[in-house]
Design an enzyme around this catalytic site. Structure first.
Site, PDB file in Angstrom:
ATOM      1  N   ASP A 106       0.860  -1.184   0.000  1.00  0.00           N
ATOM      2  CA  ASP A 106       0.000   0.000   0.000  1.00  0.00           C
ATOM      3  C   ASP A 106       0.896   1.233   0.000  1.00  0.00           C
ATOM      4  OD1 ASP A 106      -2.071   1.751   0.265  1.00  0.00           O
ATOM      5  OD2 ASP A 106      -3.018   0.714   1.948  1.00  0.00           O
ATOM      6  N   ASP A 114      -3.027   2.541  -6.072  1.00  0.00           N
ATOM      7  CA  ASP A 114      -1.974   2.616  -5.053  1.00  0.00           C
ATOM      8  C   ASP A 114      -1.836   1.386  -4.167  1.00  0.00           C
ATOM      9  OD1 ASP A 114      -4.299   3.005  -3.553  1.00  0.00           O
ATOM     10  OD2 ASP A 114      -3.223   4.212  -2.090  1.00  0.00           O
ATOM     11  N   GLU A 115      -2.510   0.304  -4.500  1.00  0.00           N
ATOM     12  CA  GLU A 115      -2.275  -0.892  -3.696  1.00  0.00           C
ATOM     13  C   GLU A 115      -2.498  -2.164  -4.489  1.00  0.00           C
ATOM     14  OE1 GLU A 115      -5.351  -1.801  -0.635  1.00  0.00           O
ATOM     15  OE2 GLU A 115      -6.001   0.229  -1.062  1.00  0.00           O
TER      16      GLU A 115
END
Length: 427
Positions: A28, A122-123
């Site tokens: 993350d 983003d993860e």
DNA sequence: TCTGGGGTCCTTTTGCCC
DNA sequence: TCTGGGGCAAAAGGACCC
């Protein structure tokens, strides 16, 4: 945030967690959009900064940890964030830049294993089972990813390492920012049970309230509640699901490519709109945008739905399934307008409209039969020509006449009507 | 406090067919 | 002809996630 700060080695104070069998990594990025923006503005480092809409109706997309110290967090209305942290620098989002940074980061992940499941820009989850011989233990792989992403992209990330996706995700959240946490198999229950119920995936505001009324506050409380009670209170799927998660049971595996189920676009008007002409024009814009994305991805869809959000935030949807799947903007638009007109809204004040196409399939495999006597409409061909022109001359080079003002410019963005006396605009 | 935009999944309701 | 109900797909709404 310095690297040495906050580097838990395990959920307990004991020896470093044993990562045997911990084959799932959840990576993350820390304050992703804000971190990416800082790359281009090093002078803002160490200062509170917020990425979010600059209008008066936006929400916070991302905030630096300096801004979070004031209580700012993502999804918070911008008005409130500015009030909490007036000295924060506010930056309008630049989606293309994030997508590019994301692609670079995902490349780093894929150099570890092909089993990468992106959850958002983003993860991602990684299944590192097959990488051990080449790269070492799951913990070592996690550390390598953190170092490589920071070296190559200049932004930090946090990594959770566990036996299941869901525990890996909680672990990464627990060691944020710029940390790594291994939750060994035998410590899963001890790790989970003290957490608040809201930590569980699928427990939002409403569910939390239901659980609270049942007197359940921690994950351990849920674990010790009969499944039948949970199912009665939350519905059968959610009840069973939460009960399993509370014991650390999560069967879901890392899946690299989940096909899209729907594609759509929606937009909140800067000021509420009651003019059907404006609404219809917006439906055209959103339909074109949605269909263009379908064509770009080589997909078609069968169900068109519209979403209407009224001034008081109540929201309705209406949908219609077509006889045949489509990627034609004109068809999407005509269906959307028919759905809108069937509502007979007169001049209700609308805050948002959206268009979505569901029941997505590959265009290549989708049957198309010309009905007896049917003439090819030509819309599809025309729109493909527009796609081609857009690729050459830029998006918006060619667009429907209804979206072009007499002067040749596009009409103002969705209903930028003169500000009403109520509307306070900030600048 | 006043709520974006992209989605997914689940539940309930409705309409249709047999 | 009316009614009931099972099975199914579509429609609608809502909660949730990032």
């Amino acid at each position: 945030m310095s690297r040495s700060q906050l580097r838990p080695v395990g959920p307990s104070a004991g020896p470093p967690g044993d990562d045997t069998g911990c084959t799932v990594l959840h990576v993350d990025m820390d304050a992703f959009y804000a971190s990416v923006e800082l790359l281009a503005r090093p002078e803002l480092r160490g200062k509170p900064m917020i990425v979010g809409g600059s209008g008066n109706r936006g929400v916070v997309l991302s905030a630096t940890y300096e801004a979070r110290a004031y209580g700012v967090h993502s999804a918070m209305p911008m008005m409130r964030a500015r009030r909490l942290c007036p000295e924060a620098v506010v930056i309008s989002p630049t989606p293309g830049v994030y997508a590019e940074a994301s692609a670079n980061v995902m490349e780093v992940f894929r150099s570890v294993t092909p089993l990468v499941e992106p959850i958002s820009l983003d993860e991602a989850f990684l299944d590192v089972r097959g990488a051990a011989r080449r790269l070492g233990s799951p913990r070592q792989i996690g550390e390598w990813i953190r170092a490589t992403v920071e070296d190559e992209q200049g932004i930090t990330c946090s990594v959770g390492v566990a036996t299941t996706k869901f525990v890996a995700k909680l672990a990464s959240a627990r060691c944020k920012p710029d940390g790594l946490l291994v939750v060994p198999a035998e410590q899963v229950v001890a790790f989970l049970h003290p957490l608040p119920v809201g930590a569980l995936w699928g427990v939002g505001e409403k569910t939390e309230e239901v659980l609270r009324r049942l007197g359940l506050h921690t994950v351990g409380d849920i674990a010790n509640t009969p499944v039948s009670t949970l199912r009665r209170a939350l519905g059968s799927a959610a009840g069973s699901h939460l009960s399993a998660l509370a014991w650390g049971r999560d069967e879901r595996v890392v899946v690299p490519h989940e096909p899209d189920k729907s594609i759509g676009a929606e937009e909140t008007f800067p000021v509420d709109v009651d003019d059907p002409v404006v609404v219809t024009r917006e439906l055209l814009r959103l339909s074109e945008r949605t269909a263009a994305r379908l064509r770009a991805s080589g997909q078609v869809g069968r169900t068109v739905s519209i979403k209407i959000r009224f001034a008081d935030f109540t929201t309705i949807t209406r949908s219609r399934t077509l006889p045949e799947a489509t990627d034609v903007g004109r068809t999407v638009y005509e269906t959307a307008v028919a759905l809108y007109e069937a509502l007979g809204l007169e001049r209700a004040r609308l805050r948002l409209v959206g268009v979505r196409v569901e029941g997505i399939a590959d265009a290549a495999g989708a049957p198309h039969q010309l009905q007896l006597g049917e003439k090819a409409s030509g819309w599809r061909e025309a729109e493909q020509a527009v796609d081609k022109a857009s690729r050459r001359f830029g998006t918006g080079a060619v667009r429907p006449a209804a979206l072009v003002e007499p002067g040749g410019e596009a009409p103002p963005a969705p209903s930028a009507r003169p500000p009403s006396s109520r509307g306070k605009r900030d600048r």
